[in-house]
Write an enzyme that holds these catalytic residues in place. Structure first.
Site, PDB file in Angstrom:
ATOM      1  N   LYS A  76       2.213   4.510   1.526  1.00  0.00           N
ATOM      2  CA  LYS A  76       2.316   5.024   2.893  1.00  0.00           C
ATOM      3  C   LYS A  76       2.105   6.527   2.863  1.00  0.00           C
ATOM      4  CE  LYS A  76       4.954   5.045   7.135  1.00  0.00           C
ATOM      5  NZ  LYS A  76       4.378   6.376   7.478  1.00  0.00           N
ATOM      6  N   GLU A 133       0.846  -1.187   0.000  1.00  0.00           N
ATOM      7  CA  GLU A 133       0.000   0.000   0.000  1.00  0.00           C
ATOM      8  C   GLU A 133       0.883   1.239   0.000  1.00  0.00           C
ATOM      9  OE1 GLU A 133      -1.996  -0.330   3.697  1.00  0.00           O
ATOM     10  OE2 GLU A 133      -3.445  -1.829   3.024  1.00  0.00           O
TER      11      GLU A 133
END
Length: 508
Positions: free
Chosen positions: A211, A209
């Site tokens: 950040k 993902e």
């Protein structure tokens, strides 16, 4: 129990470096308490009494210190009652009444008890009994697995409350603690890796993902009622109406979400973290600031959905539930677990080009371990940064004369407690930051040594640096090269700062 017993145990804990011995000493103390004394003792041991912080400076308590008694008289219950009266003070005459109550309390104490109480009231308890050690001691005293106690504390949010009920009712008392709406839990934390390759080697496979450099939020909803909490579990609902509206728009009757909220520029790139945090201090004229600095929420985990608790489900299951209710504009950018190494590197570079810190790599099979920093989640940042604690500051010279400028920075030592100094820096701070910083540090002053002002370790700063080098100059054996301050992190507690072991791991 007499306060003297706790003070003597605290001193013994401070004087040993053995974690096992610390745990045994504390377990012996906790096992001898009455149920109503347990939350009081735990608060004293971890340096956070039941009443919270008192905001009392060292000069105030030192001025109120009378002659000590030769023999111990104070009980834990009496001290707690006097602290309760002290905390309740407010109004114009509260300063004088505070000095009177402090003097009355300290006049009943021995020299050793006075020293301990002064440290407790100013946030300077340093016997090395961090929350984790006290938790292990509590489990030992109750003869209960530490993991069971740890989970109950994570869900209850209060070690003292759990301790009192555990020691009075036994292990069955832990069964009452579960995920509960509008009772926030500590967020799951991440370890660090220097590269994407290192993270993938650690996890084997990973969900990746972006950040975001925003503020961590936990959102609770039941019907139309919504509450938004920070990573330190403070309620900020009134300050973030965008998050409330987003939560109410979702097709769910009740839920608990984990995510970030961030201020974005018109081109979609993130604004500096300090801009995002401007919104969290506002309780009035929220809509005016919202028009000037709108926030965008993004969610990456769901802990409860429509009556189903999901903490113990693997991440893949939680994400499937999350995607079922979350529109794309509210999701953190993500790619799946079967990513090839080349694709992972490209994903990382895309996050960097978009202005974000880097990426998160997460184990697909991991449950949500509230409050724990572990290898199930690994962050890979754009540049080397650490969250460190300000231990002291030095008065500036030249253009910075009159400001506390050169910061002494420390990493957390989870084994023996306290903080290990890594070095100093005065770089990266604007005049506005220096002005704010000087006022905040002076409010936390504990002592002076020439140009150095020593402070209570309460402020966390994000520090960027080029690399870590071995050094005999500082007690941790390492130092940061070309350290510079990125900004203060009011959303983080000092027990969430990076550890000295994490710093050493970055050294060649």
């Amino acid at each position: 129990m007499q306060l003297e017993s706790l003070v003597l145990t605290s001193a013994a804990v401070r004087d040993t470096s053995s974690r096992l011995e610390k745990t045994a000493l504390l377990a012996g103390l906790l096992g001898g308490l009455e149920p109503e004394e347990v939350p009081i003792a735990i608060g004293f041991l971890i340096g956070w009494p039941r009443q919270g912080r008192f905001g009392i400076g060292w000069a105030t308590v030192a001025a109120a210190r009378p002659a000590a008694l030769p023999g111990a008289e104070l009980s834990l219950l009496e001290v707690d009652a006097r602290l309760e009266a002290l905390k309740a003070l407010s109004g114009k005459r509260s300063a004088a009444e505070r000095r009177r109550l402090l003097g009355a309390l300290l006049s009943r104490a021995t020299v050793e008890e006075q020293d301990f109480l002064l440290a407790l009231l100013t946030g300077e308890v340093r016997q090395g009994a961090l929350d984790g050690i006290v938790l292990e001691a509590l489990a030992s005293a109750a003869k209960v697995p530490a993991e069971r106690v740890r989970r109950a504390v994570m869900l209850a949010g209060d070690l003292g409350t759990v301790g009192g009920e555990l020691l009075s009712q036994g292990e069955a008392a832990l069964d009452q603690y579960g995920l509960q709406l509008f009772r926030p839990i500590q967020p799951m934390l991440a370890d660090s890796a220097a590269t994407v390759t290192d993270a993938l080697q650690e996890l084997g496979e990973a969900i990746l993902e972006w950040k975001l450099d925003g503020a961590r939020i936990q959102v609770h909803r039941e019907g139309e009622r919504v509450a938004v909490y920070t990573r330190s579990l403070n309620d900020v609902t009134v300050a973030v109406p965008e998050v409330v509206e987003a939560a109410r728009s979702l097709p769910a009757t009740d839920l608990i979400l984990d995510g970030e909220v961030i201020a974005l520029a018109l081109d979609g790139r993130p604004l500096p973290f300090q801009d995002t945090m401007r919104r969290f201090g506002r309780r009035v004229e929220v809509e005016a600031l919202r028009a000037e600095l709108p926030l965008s929420p993004f969610f990456f985990d769901v802990l409860r959905l429509d009556g189903e608790d999901l903490l113990d489900q693997p991440l893949t299951v939680r994400l499937k539930r999350l995607d079922a209710i979350l529109p794309p504009q509210l999701r953190v950018t993500r790619i799946c677990a079967d990513t090839r190494a080349d694709d992972a590197e490209a994903f990382y570079e895309n996050a960097r080009r978009s202005g974000h810190e880097g990426i998160m790599a997460k184990s697909p099979s991991a449950p949500y371990a509230a409050g724990r920093r572990g290898s199930a989640w690994i962050k890979i940042k754009t540049a080397h940064t650490l969250d460190l604690v300000v231990l002291a500051a030095e008065w500036g010279s030249g253009r910075r004369k009159g400001w506390l400028s050169n910061l002494h920075l420390g990493a957390r030592d989870p084994v023996i407690g306290g903080f290990v100094m890594l070095g100093k820096t005065f770089k990266g701070m604007t005049d506005a930051v220096l002005t704010w910083q000087t006022a905040e540090l002076l409010a936390r002053e504990t002592s002076r040594e020439g140009p150095i002002v020593w402070v209570r370790p309460e402020l966390v700063v994000e520090v960027a640096f080029n690399d870590v080098q071995r050094s005999g100059q500082y007690p941790g054996g390492v130092a940061l090269r070309f350290a510079r301050i990125k900004g203060y992190r009011p959303d983080k507690r000092v027990d969430e700062a990076d550890t000295i072991d994490a710093v050493r791991a970055l050294a060649p």
